[in-house]
Design a protein around this motif. Structure first.
Motif, mmCIF file in Angstrom:
data_model
loop_
_atom_site.group_PDB
_atom_site.id
_atom_site.type_symbol
_atom_site.label_atom_id
_atom_site.label_comp_id
_atom_site.label_asym_id
_atom_site.label_seq_id
_atom_site.Cartn_x
_atom_site.Cartn_y
_atom_site.Cartn_z
ATOM 1 N N PRO A 19 0.822 -1.211 0.000
ATOM 2 C CA PRO A 19 0.000 0.000 0.000
ATOM 3 C C PRO A 19 0.861 1.268 0.000
ATOM 4 O O PRO A 19 0.448 2.291 -0.540
ATOM 5 N N CYS A 20 2.050 1.201 0.571
ATOM 6 C CA CYS A 20 2.941 2.365 0.588
ATOM 7 C C CYS A 20 3.452 2.693 -0.811
ATOM 8 O O CYS A 20 3.659 3.859 -1.140
ATOM 9 N N ASP A 21 3.637 1.672 -1.658
ATOM 10 C CA ASP A 21 4.120 1.896 -3.022
ATOM 11 C C ASP A 21 3.079 2.612 -3.875
ATOM 12 O O ASP A 21 3.425 3.325 -4.810
ATOM 13 N N THR A 22 1.817 2.399 -3.574
ATOM 14 C CA THR A 22 0.745 2.943 -4.411
ATOM 15 C C THR A 22 0.027 4.126 -3.762
ATOM 16 O O THR A 22 -0.931 4.644 -4.337
ATOM 17 N N LEU A 23 0.485 4.564 -2.602
ATOM 18 C CA LEU A 23 -0.161 5.680 -1.914
ATOM 19 C C LEU A 23 -0.043 6.947 -2.757
ATOM 20 O O LEU A 23 1.051 7.364 -3.133
ATOM 21 N N ARG A 24 -1.180 7.547 -3.055
ATOM 22 C CA ARG A 24 -1.229 8.772 -3.859
ATOM 23 C C ARG A 24 -2.526 9.490 -3.508
ATOM 24 O O ARG A 24 -3.590 8.872 -3.499
ATOM 25 N N ILE A 48 8.747 15.842 1.218
ATOM 26 C CA ILE A 48 7.893 15.589 2.373
ATOM 27 C C ILE A 48 8.748 14.967 3.458
ATOM 28 O O ILE A 48 9.538 14.056 3.191
ATOM 29 N N ALA A 49 8.581 15.463 4.681
ATOM 30 C CA ALA A 49 9.360 14.953 5.817
ATOM 31 C C ALA A 49 8.458 14.801 7.029
ATOM 32 O O ALA A 49 7.467 15.522 7.189
ATOM 33 N N VAL A 50 8.816 13.861 7.881
ATOM 34 C CA VAL A 50 8.140 13.690 9.167
ATOM 35 C C VAL A 50 9.055 14.301 10.219
ATOM 36 O O VAL A 50 10.241 13.956 10.290
ATOM 37 N N VAL A 51 8.526 15.235 11.001
ATOM 38 C CA VAL A 51 9.331 15.947 11.987
ATOM 39 C C VAL A 51 8.598 16.003 13.325
ATOM 40 O O VAL A 51 7.382 15.843 13.397
ATOM 41 N N GLY A 86 10.507 3.711 5.598
ATOM 42 C CA GLY A 86 11.591 3.953 4.665
ATOM 43 C C GLY A 86 11.181 4.407 3.276
ATOM 44 O O GLY A 86 12.031 4.554 2.395
ATOM 45 N N HIS A 87 9.897 4.638 3.058
ATOM 46 C CA HIS A 87 9.437 5.110 1.749
ATOM 47 C C HIS A 87 9.626 6.618 1.652
ATOM 48 O O HIS A 87 9.550 7.328 2.644
ATOM 49 N N SER A 98 -4.987 32.373 -3.432
ATOM 50 C CA SER A 98 -5.075 33.203 -2.215
ATOM 51 C C SER A 98 -4.279 32.622 -1.056
ATOM 52 O O SER A 98 -4.764 32.565 0.073
ATOM 53 N N GLY A 99 -3.078 32.136 -1.341
ATOM 54 C CA GLY A 99 -2.212 31.613 -0.291
ATOM 55 C C GLY A 99 -2.491 30.176 0.108
ATOM 56 O O GLY A 99 -1.777 29.605 0.925
ATOM 57 N N GLN A 100 -3.526 29.574 -0.462
ATOM 58 C CA GLN A 100 -3.835 28.158 -0.200
ATOM 59 C C GLN A 100 -3.197 27.322 -1.302
ATOM 60 O O GLN A 100 -3.275 27.668 -2.489
ATOM 61 N N VAL A 101 -2.578 26.215 -0.901
ATOM 62 C CA VAL A 101 -1.819 25.388 -1.844
ATOM 63 C C VAL A 101 -2.398 23.975 -1.869
ATOM 64 O O VAL A 101 -2.534 23.325 -0.832
ATOM 65 N N ARG A 102 -2.728 23.519 -3.065
ATOM 66 C CA ARG A 102 -3.191 22.146 -3.258
ATOM 67 C C ARG A 102 -2.050 21.365 -3.887
ATOM 68 O O ARG A 102 -1.426 21.826 -4.854
ATOM 69 N N VAL A 103 -1.774 20.165 -3.342
ATOM 70 C CA VAL A 103 -0.669 19.331 -3.815
ATOM 71 C C VAL A 103 -1.133 17.918 -4.094
ATOM 72 O O VAL A 103 -2.157 17.463 -3.570
ATOM 73 N N ARG A 104 -0.370 17.219 -4.929
ATOM 74 C CA ARG A 104 -0.560 15.788 -5.155
ATOM 75 C C ARG A 104 0.631 15.067 -4.550
ATOM 76 O O ARG A 104 1.781 15.300 -4.934
ATOM 77 N N VAL A 105 0.343 14.202 -3.595
ATOM 78 C CA VAL A 105 1.374 13.412 -2.916
ATOM 79 C C VAL A 105 1.529 12.084 -3.654
ATOM 80 O O VAL A 105 0.540 11.402 -3.926
ATOM 81 N N GLU A 106 2.797 11.746 -3.974
ATOM 82 C CA GLU A 106 3.088 10.514 -4.698
ATOM 83 C C GLU A 106 4.372 9.884 -4.176
ATOM 84 O O GLU A 106 5.249 10.586 -3.678
ATOM 85 N N HIS A 107 4.459 8.571 -4.345
ATOM 86 C CA HIS A 107 5.679 7.848 -3.997
ATOM 87 C C HIS A 107 6.803 8.333 -4.902
ATOM 88 O O HIS A 107 6.617 8.499 -6.099
#
Length: 108
Positions: A19-24, A48-51, A86-87, A98-107
Motif C-alpha cells: 500500500p505504501c508503493d501505491t499511496l497517492r 515531504i518529511a516527518v518531523v 523507509g518510503h 489566495s495563499g492556499q496550496v493544493r498538492v498531489r502526494v506521490e511515492h
C-alpha cells in the motif's frame, strides 16, 4: 493435520506492491507559510518529511528546506507510517489560490 491458513501480507514476488508503493492523494496544505508559498509555482515538486514539532510527530511539505505547510487527515497518517518504513514521497503543487496550496502526494 492441516497447515496454517497462510496470511496475505508476505513480502511477495515480482509484481508485488505494498500500500505504501501505491499511496497517492491530493490535499491542501495545512498552516501554509506565506513567505514560502509566495516562492512556489504550479508543478513545483516539494519534499515531504516527518518531523517532531511541539511534542507531536507531523508531516511537513518542504520547499528548499523550508516548511511550506503540513499535511493532515487519514492519508497523512498513512503517509507518516509509510515514511517511517523507509518510503519517500514528493508533493507536486497543483494549484495556488489566495495563499492556499493544493498538492498531489506521490511515492518518489
Amino acid at each position: 493435520m492441516s497447515g496454517s491458513g497462510g496470511g496475505g501480507s508476505g513480502g511477495g514476488g515480482p509484481g508485488y506492491s505494498s500500500p505504501c508503493d501505491t499511496l497517492r492523494f491530493d490535499s491542501q496544505l495545512s498552516s501554509p507559510q506565506a513567505a514560502v508559498v509566495r516562492t512556489l509555482n504550479v508543478n513545483d515538486v516539494l519534499l515531504i518529511a516527518v518531523v517532531q514539532m511541539n511534542g507531536q510527530v507531523v508531516v511537513q511539505v518542504l520547499s528548499n528546506g523550508q516548511p511550506a505547510g503540513g499535511l493532515t487527515g487519514p492519508e497523512a497518517a498513512q503517509l507518516r507510517n509509510c515514511i517511517g518504513q523507509g518510503h519517500d514521497y514528493t508533493a507536486r503543487v497543483l494549484q495556488i489560490v489566495s495563499g492556499q496550496v493544493r498538492v498531489r502526494v506521490e511515492h518518489a
